[in-house]
Design an enzyme around this catalytic site. Structure first.
Site, PDB file in Angstrom:
ATOM      1  N   LYS A   3       0.839  -1.202   0.000  1.00 32.32           N
ATOM      2  CA  LYS A   3       0.000   0.000   0.000  1.00 32.32           C
ATOM      3  C   LYS A   3       0.876   1.257   0.000  1.00 32.32           C
ATOM      4  CE  LYS A   3      -3.206   2.358   3.098  1.00 32.32           C
ATOM      5  NZ  LYS A   3      -3.976   2.235   4.350  1.00 32.32           N
ATOM      6  N   GLU A  35      10.961  -4.640   3.451  1.00 30.72           N
ATOM      7  CA  GLU A  35      10.991  -6.057   3.090  1.00 30.72           C
ATOM      8  C   GLU A  35      10.508  -6.262   1.659  1.00 30.72           C
ATOM      9  OE1 GLU A  35       9.771  -4.777   5.856  1.00 30.72           O
ATOM     10  OE2 GLU A  35      10.054  -6.092   7.590  1.00 30.72           O
ATOM     11  N   GLY A  38      -4.232  -1.932   6.081  1.00 31.47           N
ATOM     12  CA  GLY A  38      -3.567  -3.137   5.581  1.00 31.47           C
ATOM     13  C   GLY A  38      -4.235  -4.424   6.044  1.00 31.47           C
ATOM     14  N   ARG A  39      -4.472  -4.524   7.350  1.00 30.46           N
ATOM     15  CA  ARG A  39      -5.017  -5.789   7.896  1.00 30.46           C
ATOM     16  C   ARG A  39      -6.480  -5.998   7.556  1.00 30.46           C
ATOM     17  NH1 ARG A  39      -3.380  -2.118  11.422  1.00 30.46           N
ATOM     18  NH2 ARG A  39      -4.805  -1.194  12.927  1.00 30.46           N
ATOM     19  N   GLU A  48      -3.005  -6.000  16.179  1.00 32.67           N
ATOM     20  CA  GLU A  48      -2.543  -4.711  15.657  1.00 32.67           C
ATOM     21  C   GLU A  48      -3.659  -3.672  15.796  1.00 32.67           C
ATOM     22  OE1 GLU A  48       0.826  -3.907  12.412  1.00 32.67           O
ATOM     23  OE2 GLU A  48      -1.052  -4.530  11.498  1.00 32.67           O
ATOM     24  N   HIS A 100      -2.888 -32.651  20.290  1.00 32.52           N
ATOM     25  CA  HIS A 100      -1.711 -33.463  20.613  1.00 32.52           C
ATOM     26  C   HIS A 100      -0.528 -32.584  20.976  1.00 32.52           C
ATOM     27  CE1 HIS A 100      -3.723 -37.148  19.104  1.00 32.52           C
ATOM     28  NE2 HIS A 100      -4.406 -36.236  18.431  1.00 32.52           N
ATOM     29  N   LYS A 107      10.946  -0.155  13.486  1.00 36.06           N
ATOM     30  CA  LYS A 107      11.378   0.148  12.110  1.00 36.06           C
ATOM     31  C   LYS A 107      12.460   1.224  12.117  1.00 36.06           C
ATOM     32  CE  LYS A 107       6.985  -0.502   9.673  1.00 36.06           C
ATOM     33  NZ  LYS A 107       5.947   0.161   8.904  1.00 36.06           N
TER      34      LYS A 107
END
Ligand code: G6Q
Length: 535
Positions: free
Chosen positions: A209, A215, A266-267, A353, A384, A499
């Site tokens: 965005k 990254e 974003g999320r 977030e 398990h 960051k």
């Protein structure tokens, strides 16, 4: 809309605090019975929420209804959908944005925010044209062959939700189309994906965005370099999904550019172009439309003010009851569906977030707990692994189970009298009951105290429509909790400091690469810590 000052000043919170002194006990004789199961079941769209195994009774539910009413949560939710500026901290510099993820799936004749829905429709049309051209082999590679694979490069909101949905809906993929994901700046992530891929038949979908995420930009360059090394023209293979006007908004560099807008967080962006381009490639435009339709149906149904008829609202309130009043710090989301293997990871981001905040919407410190720690893994595998703690640990973990009556592929066998799907469902029900009711034993090591609250979100089958709806149930639950807690669920300032410090360290590394005698200052913590990694 009149202002809402928050949680602890509600009358309902006082009653809830009182009720929490002696919450409904699930382990009393006959506390759980068929009448309770039938009446503590909320139906909405294609889902049922079975919540008889939560520590609530009618008094608790009516106080939770008061909390919903006093906090005007439905009004706030409708305001968000109409485009009120909900992403803000009053009196301080903040993002000052709308949160219109619901608009990108509000595609009927009378959308609540016509401008945002029109922008979404235009992008969807571009996408449909693009997908048609791929199918018709009008867009092909250098050798005239069609594309079979897509690599999606993105991180955080530009990775987790889309990836979770791709994995959830793999059963509905177009034959011979596959998607691979690169998110981590760890070079091994890209190397592992690129190894063995036929790049000549691969599209690369770079999603950011902001168009400036370290990254993603790094990984894009890494992938571009492999295309060039293979003698391929990135201009024929690379697609961009980005914000209008971002540094990545440079159509000349890409085969196609698709856009998202600043009013989509974003999320919350899976149903925008962020998820749509990849999901459209993998599943086809029709299945993508089903995802959008499922999400939209929930967005509409979630306007229901009666908490007993509104699943996301009820889940929001049950979560608040468990977290703020019964004092349980974490929440496990345990899907009994292998396809939902990354769904909890998406929820972790969406929830933590959004609601991992310590100030209210006026910048005042919160006097109450905000979002819980969210975690989980699919059952039965988790049984398990960590369920020991869920049943007998000293920490009580409320659970949201997710289950389906039918499998996706329908490839199942009756073995010893039951199908695998039946065995899966039986395990889900057993876990819910065991956590709630417990079981006595004269041997303390074999005693189950019970009273561990949980609920089951149930649907028929995990289809694209149900998946869109499931995602919207959670998005809505999360924003509704934020509205009730009076926090801003739409920003993420808490990720900034890391960051900034990473960039300081990266600058030291780059300086040292230029000049091997480079020295930082000893009182500069980022330099002092970096030196600790030297051999
Ligand atoms: C999500 C966050 C964050 C974001 C990533 C990627 O709500 O804002 O996870 O999605 O940092 O950002 P870009 O899409 O801008 O690369």
């Amino acid at each position: 809309m009149a202002e809402y000052h928050g949680f602890s000043s509600n009358n309902a919170t006082a009653s809830l605090r009182e009720l929490a002194l002696n919450p409904f006990s699930l382990t009393e004789p006959n506390a759980l019975n068929s009448r309770r199961f039938a009446s503590y079941c909320c139906r909405m769209n294609d889902f049922e929420l079975l919540y008889a195994t939560e520590r609530v009774n009618d008094d608790t539910l009516s106080a939770l209804q008061d909390l919903a009413d006093e906090s005007r949560v439905i009004e706030q939710f409708k305001g968000m959908k109409r485009g009120e500026v909900v992403n803000r901290i009053k009196g301080y510099e903040s993002e000052e944005r709308m949160a219109l993820h619901t608009a990108v799936r509000d595609l009927g004749d009378a959308p609540l925010h016509p401008e945002a829905s029109a922008q979404a429709r235009a992008e969807l049309q571009k996408l449909q044209d693009f997908l048609d051209a791929l199918t018709a082999a009008e867009i092909v590679n250098e050798a005239g062959e069609s594309f079979t694979d897509m690599v999606m490069v993105g991180i955080g909101g530009s990775d987790l939700g889309p990836r979770a949905l791709y994995l959830a809906l793999a059963a509905f993929r177009i034959q011979n189309r596959r998607v691979h994901f690169i998110s981590n700046v760890d070079p091994d992530d890209a190397a592992a994906v690129l190894r063995g891929l036929d790049l000549s038949r691969t599209l690369v979908n770079v999603v950011s965005k902001s168009g400036s995420t370290l990254e993603t930009l790094t990984n894009e360059e890494l992938v571009r370099a492999s295309f060039k090394a293979a003698g391929l023209d990135p201009g024929r293979h690379f697609i961009a999904v980005t914000g209008k006007g971002s540094p990545m908004d440079n159509p000349a560099r890409y085969l196609r550019s698709f856009y998202m807008f600043d009013y989509i967080g974003g999320r919350y962006s899976v149903t925008s172009m962020v998820g749509a381009v990849m999901l459209g490639f993998a599943l086809g435009f029709e299945q993508l439309s089903e995802i959008l339709a499922g999400a939209h149906a929930v967005d509409q149904a979630a306007e229901e003010p009666d908490i007993r008829r509104n699943i996301p609202l009820l889940m929001a309130l049950l979560g608040i009851w468990n977290h703020n009043f019964l004092g349980f710090d974490t929440l496990a989301v345990l899907p009994y569906s292998q396809a939902l293997i990354r769904f909890t990871a998406h929820l972790q981001q969406c929830d933590m977030e959004s609601n991992g905040k310590s100030i209210d919407r006026s910048g005042q410190p919160l006097a109450w707990q905000s979002g819980p720690v969210v975690w989980g893994e699919p059952g039965t595998n988790g049984q398990h692994a960590f369920y020991q703690l869920l049943h007998q640990g000293t920490t009580i973990v409320p659970v949201e189970f997710i289950g389906f009556r039918q499998s996706q592929y329908g490839e199942d066998l009756e073995i010893q009298g039951t199908t695998s799907q039946e065995k899966l469902l039986a395990n889900l029900l057993a876990q819910s009951l065991a956590m709630a009711a417990g079981r006595g034993n004269s041997n303390p090591n074999r005693r189950f105290a019970g009273n561990r609250p949980n609920c089951i979100l149930l649907a028929d089958r995990l289809t694209p429509y149900t998946m869109g709806a499931l995602m919207a149930v959670y998005e809505t639950k999360i924003v509704m909790q934020g509205f009730i807690w009076n926090i801003n669920s739409f920003d993420q300032e808490g990720v900034q400091l890391g960051k900034v410090l990473a960039n300081e360290i990266i600058d030291h590394l780059a300086a040292r690469r230029r000049d091997k005698n480079y020295q930082g200052r000893d009182d500069d913590l980022s330099w002092a810590l970096l030196r600790m990694t030297d051999k």
